[in-house]
Write an enzyme that holds these catalytic residues in place. Structure first.
Site, short mmCIF file in Angstrom:
data_model
loop_
_atom_site.label_atom_id
_atom_site.label_comp_id
_atom_site.label_asym_id
_atom_site.label_seq_id
_atom_site.Cartn_x
_atom_site.Cartn_y
_atom_site.Cartn_z
N GLU A 421 0.73 -1.41 -0.06
CA GLU A 421 -0.13 -0.06 0.07
C GLU A 421 0.79 1.24 0.08
O GLU A 421 0.46 2.22 0.73
CB GLU A 421 -1.04 0.08 1.11
CG GLU A 421 -2.08 -0.93 0.93
CD GLU A 421 -3.18 -0.74 1.94
OE1 GLU A 421 -3.22 0.23 2.53
OE2 GLU A 421 -4.06 -1.69 2.10
N HIS A 703 -1.61 -1.52 10.81
CA HIS A 703 -1.15 -2.87 10.70
C HIS A 703 -0.06 -3.16 11.63
O HIS A 703 0.63 -2.08 11.62
CB HIS A 703 -0.84 -3.38 9.25
CG HIS A 703 -1.66 -3.74 8.26
ND1 HIS A 703 -2.06 -4.93 8.01
CD2 HIS A 703 -2.70 -2.91 7.91
CE1 HIS A 703 -3.23 -4.61 6.97
NE2 HIS A 703 -3.70 -3.57 7.03
#
Length: 719
Positions: A421, A703
């Site tokens: 990402e 995350h």
């Protein structure tokens, strides 16, 4: 194979791309800011609720209409730029390879840690891998994950990663009279205990600083190695009111110059370093004399006088059994201004950072015996006894053959880093600049735009993959998944394959490793899509290894020796959810091993979820690496801040904070590091030394990062 160092093969195409983007960029930036002003993070909502008339609220009310007017005015230019830009994407390279030559300090650090393509040691080597999803979407899209200010986060992410990987490392080498082997240990975090590095590491010739000034920096005397701080009758030092060191048996001149005194020089305990007897003959030394020894074995030793004759000699700090301490510190951070490049102008700078990048290195971890690190990343005031009294947080369950931990730091001497990402172009540039201060080789800007190749739909975003390495990259390939659906089809998600050169054997054969970085389909319930992508991943990986191992036509070269084959990525499924049963039983897990997995649908007890609940990212309890680490070590904390497999009693999209229904496992673990041993060299063996869940990116992404240290042993003996 030639690696692509520029996006286009000709300068003309590169110029046209820059021209088209300069026309599109104003419209893109204004649209991003307009959408961002309509989507607030939980932190911004909290600030507005506390002060409805705040400056932030006024800025939104004034800026939103202005952004809309300017956006409409920029549309004609954006349309013209798009007409030029879109066809160019058909000939754009699928990735950008950049190399930055390491400076002298970085080169010395790499040699000391074993990084580089030197001769492959017969006993093997260990490598450290790390994977992280950093959510560097355009700011307006990142806000749907409760994250903002993508440009600032990109710079801060890079700083934290390189500061963690290059933080001061302590290795203690102990030669026991009854054991001729060498054991090595380094700090996981300098205040929380030891990290067990590879037992294959070589012992250094002498104590030295591997990444710092050329001169040896002597630490000031802070604690006598003979007596505790509250002892008043030390046979070596006079009472505390007399600090002239006139009673020291080594320097009798009355000066306080203790640079050559083994009692006052940290880390010098070997008899051969004693300034009294230059040779190993210690018969006349008042400290190391062996003539006329008493029952304790040290007649003239100031530690073993009449009062302490019965003290075992093994506890005497003046007669250690060959202890050496090596300290390596990271290079000082350059004080240079970063150029304003990319999609957004960085107005906030680093002053708005949730947690300073060096915060973890300058803060004590609690307790009076913790080891302190000064702002220049060197040890400051380290009591000798504190290092051995502070317990570590590493754990090992049952028959487990490796250590595992929840760490507030990235592993020291990190070799390979895979990120997902990394979508925003400006954020990619800022992140790459920071990573290049530690990693010489980087593959970034990976993927396709437009309608190129397998991409049936127009791709507004690239793959978001990034791979950084301390070892030279020999070959690379990118493949795009053709079966994306919904909003995921707008990004060119795929797989990045790389071949790295990690050494050369005695027979002049290259020792190589294979890395795969990937990001699978994210929409829940689309298990069949992810399984198809896993099938393609295995197929493409086999094809890449086969093609990259073939020698050029007409040339005869020795076959490469394969040391490892590792897959890193965000697979967007976990091993506990009932909805992910198809992925859990995929053949991927028969060809590659998951260190955290017991079997389909069952993780090991210590395995931790890596997906954080976005609604709690700005809570004080998890706003720093250390606080998030403490929360993750607590079962109730994990239930509060991790995302768990969806339940029939709760909508998967809703927040899980405060839920009372039973939870399965320790959260959704969707970030993986897998390794395979089928394609490696015959008779070679792979062993995991350590697996870590990392909290150093707290407040910057939703995350947790994961890291694994893998030892490659050849079965040969050291000549």
């Amino acid at each position: 194979m030639v690696l692509h160092t520029t996006p286009y093969s000709s300068a003309c195409l590169h110029f046209l791309d820059g021209l088209s983007w300069s026309l599109v960029f104003p419209c893109y930036w204004l649209l991003d800011r307009l959408l961002a002003s309509c989507v607030a993070t939980s932190l911004e909502k909290r600030q507005r609720s506390q002060d409805p008339c705040s400056f932030l609220t006024l800025c939104v009310l004034i800026a939103a209409p202005l952004y809309l007017l300017l956006l409409l005015a920029s549309l004609p230019f954006a349309l013209l730029g798009f007409i030029i830009w879109a066809p160019l994407q058909a000939v754009r390279q699928p990735y950008l390879y950049t190399y930055r030559r390491p400076d002298k300090n970085q080169a010395e650090q790499g040699q000391a840690s074993g990084a580089g393509t030197g001769e492959w040691r017969p006993q093997g080597r260990s490598f450290c891998f790390c994977n992280a999803n950093v959510c560097l979407l355009p700011d307006s899209l990142a806000r749907f994950n409760n994250l903002s200010d993508t440009q600032r986060r990109a710079r801060e992410l890079g700083k934290r990663i390189r500061n963690g990987a290059s933080r001061p490392q302590i290795k203690i080498y102990i030669d026991s009279p009854t054991n001729t082997s060498i054991s090595a240990a380094s700090f996981s975090s300098l205040a929380t205990g030891f990290r067990r590095t590879s037992s294959l590491d070589q012992r250094p010739e002498q104590v030295h600083t591997t990444n710092g000034p050329a001169e040896t920096e002597i630490e000031p005397v802070t604690e006598c190695p003979v007596h505790p701080s509250d002892t008043t009758d030390c046979p070596v030092h006079p009472p505390s009111e007399d600090q002239s060191f006139t009673n020291c048996p080594v320097h009798h001149d009355g000066s306080d110059n203790t640079a050559d005194c083994p009692l006052h020089l940290a880390g010098t305990t070997n008899i051969s370093d004693c300034p009294i007897h230059p040779s190993s003959d210690a018969t006349d030394c008042p400290m190391h004399s062996t003539e006329g020894q008493n029952d304790s074995g040290h007649h003239d030793c100031p530690m073993h006088g009449e009062v302490a004759q019965k003290k075992p000699s093994t506890e005497c700090p003046l007669h250690t059994s060959g202890v050496q301490i090596s300290i390596s510190a990271p290079e000082p951070e350059p004080q240079e201004e970063e150029a304003e490049t990319g999609n957004h102008r960085d107005l906030a700078g680093d002053t708005g950072s949730m947690t300073a990048s060096r915060e973890s290195l300058t803060r004590y971890h609690g307790g009076d015996t913790a080891v302190g690190i000064s702002s220049n990343n060197t040890l400051s005031h380290v009591p000798r006894t504190s290092i051995f009294k502070r317990p570590g947080r590493k754990r090992r369950h049952g028959d487990e053959t490796f250590d595992h931990e929840i760490s507030a730091f990235f592993p020291a001497n990190l070799d390979f880093l895979a990120l997902q990402e990394v979508f925003d172009h400006g954020a990619t540039t800022r992140l790459r600049r920071q990573l290049h201060r530690y990693f010489p080789y980087v593959l970034s800007d990976v993927g396709r735009y437009g309608w190129k190749g397998c991409c049936s739909r127009f791709k507004f975003l690239n793959s978001g993959l990034l791979l950084a390495s301390r070892y030279p990259i020999l070959d690379a390939r990118y493949e795009c998944y053709p079966n994306g659906r919904g909003e995921d089809a707008l990004a060119a998600k795929g797989a990045l394959f790389a071949k790295v050169h990690v050494g050369t054997s005695h027979q002049e054969q290259r020792v190589v490793g294979y890395l795969t970085c990937t990001h699978l389909h994210a929409i829940e319930g689309d298990s069949s899509v992810r399984c198809e992508q896993l099938d393609l991943l295995l197929q493409w990986g086999a094809e890449f290894r086969q093609s990259s191992s073939q020698s050029p036509e007409g040339e005869k070269v020795l076959e490469d020796l394969v040391a490892f084959d590792v897959i890193l990525g965000d697979l967007n499924f976990d091993n506990c959810s009932s909805e992910d049963k198809l992925e859990q039983q995929h053949t991927l897990f028969s060809q590659y091993k998951d260190p955290c997995r017991l079997g389909p649908g069952e993780d090991k007890p210590w395995a931790l979820g890596t997906l954080l609940d976005p609604s709690g990212l700005y809570d004080d309890d998890v706003s720093s690496p250390e606080s998030l680490q403490k929360v993750m070590e607590n079962e109730e904390g994990r239930k509060e801040y991790l995302v768990f497999p969806p339940s029939k009693n709760q909508c998967p999209a809703s927040s899980q904070k405060g839920r009372k229904i039973p939870l399965k496992g320790n959260g959704r673990r969707i970030d993986y590091i897998l390794y395979g041993d089928e394609g490696i060299q015959q008779d070679w063996k792979l062993d995991i030394e350590e697996f870590s869940f990392i909290t150093q990116l707290a407040g910057l992404t939703d995350h947790l990062s994961v890291a694994m240290r893998l030892a490659v042993s050849t079965g040969e003996e050291e000549p």
